[in-house]
Scaffold this motif. Structure first.
Motif, PDB file in Angstrom:
ATOM      1  N   MET A   1       0.899  -1.054  -0.006  1.00 38.22           N
ATOM      2  CA  MET A   1      -0.098  -0.066   0.030  1.00 38.22           C
ATOM      3  C   MET A   1       0.880   1.166  -0.038  1.00 38.22           C
ATOM      4  N   THR A   2       1.348   1.508  -1.153  1.00 40.39           N
ATOM      5  CA  THR A   2       2.641   2.627  -1.239  1.00 40.39           C
ATOM      6  C   THR A   2       1.706   3.732  -2.172  1.00 40.39           C
ATOM      7  N   PHE A   3       1.929   4.951  -1.734  1.00 38.66           N
ATOM      8  CA  PHE A   3       1.005   6.292  -2.161  1.00 38.66           C
ATOM      9  C   PHE A   3       2.181   7.134  -2.822  1.00 38.66           C
ATOM     10  N   GLY A   4       2.401   7.610  -4.061  1.00 35.38           N
ATOM     11  CA  GLY A   4       2.957   8.366  -4.373  1.00 35.38           C
ATOM     12  C   GLY A   4       2.957   9.882  -4.173  1.00 35.38           C
ATOM     13  N   VAL A   5       3.801  10.699  -3.746  1.00 34.94           N
ATOM     14  CA  VAL A   5       3.617  11.914  -3.335  1.00 34.94           C
ATOM     15  C   VAL A   5       4.561  12.894  -3.878  1.00 34.94           C
ATOM     16  N   LYS A   6       5.082  12.669  -5.274  1.00 38.58           N
ATOM     17  CA  LYS A   6       6.047  13.244  -5.928  1.00 38.58           C
ATOM     18  C   LYS A   6       5.272  14.588  -6.154  1.00 38.58           C
ATOM     19  N   ASP A   7       3.831  14.718  -6.615  1.00 37.48           N
ATOM     20  CA  ASP A   7       3.043  15.740  -7.046  1.00 37.48           C
ATOM     21  C   ASP A   7       3.105  16.870  -5.974  1.00 37.48           C
ATOM     22  N   LEU A   8       3.520  16.475  -4.919  1.00 42.12           N
ATOM     23  CA  LEU A   8       3.080  17.399  -3.666  1.00 42.12           C
ATOM     24  C   LEU A   8       4.446  18.388  -3.426  1.00 42.12           C
ATOM     25  N   GLY A   9       5.436  17.778  -4.171  1.00 47.87           N
ATOM     26  CA  GLY A   9       7.064  18.375  -3.949  1.00 47.87           C
ATOM     27  C   GLY A   9       7.148  18.788  -2.476  1.00 47.87           C
ATOM     28  N   ARG A  10       8.074  19.720  -2.493  1.00 45.24           N
ATOM     29  CA  ARG A  10       8.531  20.057  -0.976  1.00 45.24           C
ATOM     30  C   ARG A  10       8.185  21.376  -0.694  1.00 45.24           C
ATOM     31  N   SER A  11       6.762  21.569  -1.237  1.00 41.08           N
ATOM     32  CA  SER A  11       6.181  23.020  -1.010  1.00 41.08           C
ATOM     33  C   SER A  11       4.928  22.777   0.006  1.00 41.08           C
ATOM     34  N   PRO A  12       5.431  23.202   1.357  1.00 39.87           N
ATOM     35  CA  PRO A  12       4.739  23.271   2.445  1.00 39.87           C
ATOM     36  C   PRO A  12       3.159  23.902   2.009  1.00 39.87           C
ATOM     37  N   GLY A  13       2.097  23.207   2.477  1.00 39.64           N
ATOM     38  CA  GLY A  13       0.908  23.762   2.328  1.00 39.64           C
ATOM     39  C   GLY A  13       0.310  23.184   0.909  1.00 39.64           C
ATOM     40  N   SER A  14       1.111  22.501   0.042  1.00 41.07           N
ATOM     41  CA  SER A  14       0.406  21.827  -0.918  1.00 41.07           C
ATOM     42  C   SER A  14      -0.190  20.379  -0.354  1.00 41.07           C
ATOM     43  N   MET A  15      -1.409  19.967  -1.123  1.00 46.49           N
ATOM     44  CA  MET A  15      -2.327  19.098  -0.359  1.00 46.49           C
ATOM     45  C   MET A  15      -2.901  18.363  -1.546  1.00 46.49           C
ATOM     46  N   ARG A  16      -3.464  16.876  -1.496  1.00 50.68           N
ATOM     47  CA  ARG A  16      -4.108  16.299  -2.141  1.00 50.68           C
ATOM     48  C   ARG A  16      -4.889  15.186  -1.300  1.00 50.68           C
ATOM     49  N   THR A  17      -6.286  14.845  -1.686  1.00 47.41           N
ATOM     50  CA  THR A  17      -6.950  14.197  -1.051  1.00 47.41           C
ATOM     51  C   THR A  17      -7.024  12.521  -1.862  1.00 47.41           C
ATOM     52  N   VAL A  18      -7.270  11.525  -1.084  1.00 51.27           N
ATOM     53  CA  VAL A  18      -7.355  10.223  -2.007  1.00 51.27           C
ATOM     54  C   VAL A  18      -8.709   9.497  -1.204  1.00 51.27           C
ATOM     55  N   GLU A  19      -9.513   9.160  -2.145  1.00 50.77           N
ATOM     56  CA  GLU A  19     -10.328   8.116  -1.461  1.00 50.77           C
ATOM     57  C   GLU A  19     -10.425   6.805  -2.354  1.00 50.77           C
ATOM     58  N   GLU A  20      -9.942   5.764  -1.697  1.00 53.94           N
ATOM     59  CA  GLU A  20      -9.532   4.555  -2.240  1.00 53.94           C
ATOM     60  C   GLU A  20     -10.378   3.391  -1.734  1.00 53.94           C
ATOM     61  N   HIS A  21     -10.497   2.234  -2.412  1.00 47.45           N
ATOM     62  CA  HIS A  21     -10.793   1.159  -1.857  1.00 47.45           C
ATOM     63  C   HIS A  21      -9.823   0.153  -2.095  1.00 47.45           C
ATOM     64  N   VAL A  22      -9.246  -0.407  -1.017  1.00 50.04           N
ATOM     65  CA  VAL A  22      -8.033  -1.398  -1.273  1.00 50.04           C
ATOM     66  C   VAL A  22      -8.166  -2.651  -0.492  1.00 50.04           C
ATOM     67  N   PRO A  23      -7.798  -3.771  -0.833  1.00 54.96           N
ATOM     68  CA  PRO A  23      -8.029  -4.895  -0.183  1.00 54.96           C
ATOM     69  C   PRO A  23      -7.002  -5.049   1.282  1.00 54.96           C
ATOM     70  N   ALA A  24      -7.488  -5.509   2.282  1.00 55.32           N
ATOM     71  CA  ALA A  24      -6.994  -5.629   3.368  1.00 55.32           C
ATOM     72  C   ALA A  24      -5.582  -6.495   3.476  1.00 55.32           C
ATOM     73  N   PRO A  25      -4.594  -6.185   3.866  1.00 54.11           N
ATOM     74  CA  PRO A  25      -3.431  -7.153   3.710  1.00 54.11           C
ATOM     75  C   PRO A  25      -3.455  -8.018   5.074  1.00 54.11           C
ATOM     76  N   LYS A  26      -2.487  -8.919   4.982  1.00 55.00           N
ATOM     77  CA  LYS A  26      -2.496 -10.155   6.180  1.00 55.00           C
ATOM     78  C   LYS A  26      -2.249  -9.429   7.422  1.00 55.00           C
TER      79      LYS A  26
END
Length: 187
Positions: A1-26
């Motif tokens: 369950m890895t999410f990329g955050v490159k689009d946020l850069g290192r700019s404090p204040g930038s934000m993104r929301t994610v709504e996803e359905h993922v399978p539960a791991p073991k």
């Protein structure tokens, strides 16, 4: 369950929301209760760039299954867990050599599985019950006490077992017909 955050850069204040359905791991649970592997986890998360790294906050909605710790009845219910974790940049000034257990941004992505596991498992009840007033099982025969609240067994103290035999003999003697010699002895 890895999410990329490159689009946020290192700019404090930038934000993104994610709504996803993922399978539960073991291993999302403990002995009596947990999230079944492969069941759907609904994630509603916010990724925010801050000075030290990426702050992940939001909720995870999971279906919990297991059994009551008292009566062993199956349990199944929806459970919402709050998630909040700061993933530090590898070159962050806040990090020192002794902070190895802190989560980090690696290759412009964050691994959420350990964070979600910690949030979900620690929020599960240690002794799950089907209801607060569950009476459990009879210690003698295993009957569900919720089904029969008046259920009980007469338990005799083994120290008195020899006297139980005497009580039975006395009752037999009282009920037996008396002979003429018995009647003469009583007089």
């Amino acid at each position: 369950m890895t999410f990329g955050v490159k689009d946020l850069g290192r700019s404090p204040g930038s934000m993104r929301t994610v709504e996803e359905h993922v399978p539960a791991p073991k291993d999302f649970g403990v002995a009596l209760i947990g999230v079944q592997e492969g069941s759907e986890m609904e994630l509603d998360l916010r990724f925010e760039s801050v000075h030290e790294g990426i702050l992940v906050s939001g909720t995870a909605n999971v279906e919990v299954t297991g059994e009551c710790g008292r009566c062993l009845e199956p349990l199944r219910y929806e459970h919402e867990v709050d998630v909040q974790e700061l993933f530090f940049y590898s070159d962050s000034e806040s990090l020192s050599g002794e902070d190895e257990e802190l989560h980090r941004v690696e290759s412009d992505s964050v691994a959420l599985e350990p964070v979600l596991r910690d949030a979900v498992v620690t929020s599960l009840p240690f002794q799950p019950v089907c209801r607060d007033d569950c009476k459990g099982l009879c210690s003698e025969c295993g009957a569900r006490l919720n089904d029969d609240p008046d259920h009980h067994h007469e338990i005799l103290d083994p120290r008195w077992s020899a006297l139980a035999g005497l009580a039975g003999n006395a009752a037999e003697n009282d009920a037996a017909p008396k002979s003429e010699s018995d009647e003469r002895e009583e007089s």
